[in-house]
Design a protein around this motif. Sequence first.
Motif, PDB file in Angstrom:
ATOM      1  N   LEU A  57     -86.985 -43.214  23.765  1.00  0.00           N
ATOM      2  CA  LEU A  57     -87.255 -42.065  24.624  1.00  0.00           C
ATOM      3  C   LEU A  57     -86.440 -42.172  25.899  1.00  0.00           C
ATOM      4  N   VAL A  58     -85.810 -41.077  26.281  1.00  0.00           N
ATOM      5  CA  VAL A  58     -85.122 -41.041  27.561  1.00  0.00           C
ATOM      6  C   VAL A  58     -85.743 -39.983  28.471  1.00  0.00           C
ATOM      7  N   PRO A  73     -96.033 -45.873  19.290  1.00  0.00           N
ATOM      8  CA  PRO A  73     -97.420 -46.311  19.478  1.00  0.00           C
ATOM      9  C   PRO A  73     -97.685 -46.992  20.816  1.00  0.00           C
ATOM     10  N   ASP A  74     -96.650 -47.478  21.478  1.00  0.00           N
ATOM     11  CA  ASP A  74     -96.821 -48.183  22.746  1.00  0.00           C
ATOM     12  C   ASP A  74     -96.448 -47.312  23.935  1.00  0.00           C
ATOM     13  N   LEU A  75     -96.601 -45.997  23.786  1.00  0.00           N
ATOM     14  CA  LEU A  75     -96.164 -45.040  24.795  1.00  0.00           C
ATOM     15  C   LEU A  75     -96.698 -45.339  26.188  1.00  0.00           C
ATOM     16  N   ASP A  76     -97.909 -45.867  26.304  1.00  0.00           N
ATOM     17  CA  ASP A  76     -98.509 -46.130  27.618  1.00  0.00           C
ATOM     18  C   ASP A  76     -98.336 -47.560  28.098  1.00  0.00           C
ATOM     19  N   GLU A  81     -89.407 -51.397  28.098  1.00  0.00           N
ATOM     20  CA  GLU A  81     -88.678 -51.813  26.895  1.00  0.00           C
ATOM     21  C   GLU A  81     -89.504 -51.571  25.641  1.00  0.00           C
ATOM     22  N   ILE A  82     -90.807 -51.767  25.748  1.00  0.00           N
ATOM     23  CA  ILE A  82     -91.710 -51.583  24.611  1.00  0.00           C
ATOM     24  C   ILE A  82     -92.130 -50.114  24.499  1.00  0.00           C
ATOM     25  N   ALA A  83     -92.503 -49.513  25.613  1.00  0.00           N
ATOM     26  CA  ALA A  83     -93.068 -48.163  25.612  1.00  0.00           C
ATOM     27  C   ALA A  83     -92.101 -47.121  25.072  1.00  0.00           C
ATOM     28  N   GLU A  84     -90.812 -47.266  25.353  1.00  0.00           N
ATOM     29  CA  GLU A  84     -89.835 -46.241  24.985  1.00  0.00           C
ATOM     30  C   GLU A  84     -89.251 -46.411  23.591  1.00  0.00           C
TER      31      GLU A  84
END
Length: 122
Positions: A57-58, A73-76, A81-84
């Motif tokens: 995601l950018v 799944p780690d959006l929050d 590095e993980i969330a995007e």
Amino acid sequence: MPLHRMDRQAMTGCIAWPVHLDSYGACGTSVYAVWPEQRPDEPMVVCCAGLSVQAVLVEEPCGPQEPWRQVFPDLDDPDMEIAERSEDLLAFVLLGTTGATWALRKPGFDPETPMHDCFDGF
């Protein structure tokens, strides 16, 4: 590096853009089709998956969060590095882009009301 144009006439792809809505004036909108790795309840058969791909995601995703969580799944997660980063995907395809970002007005507001006073989401 691509240029971001705030031109609501600059449209590409096979999307029926909501031109009847107000353009919010942001940098633009992109629409992707995303195929997560096969789920057990899907009738699709993947003959040769090849390499798994991941999307990053950018920009902030729009709309209900639940469909996004299937792919990201780690959006929050506070660690960007993980969330995007998405789960492994079979494919993703850019369906279209535009120089406009459309917004919804809160119900009952006069069409002449400035968008920042009646913004109700993208």
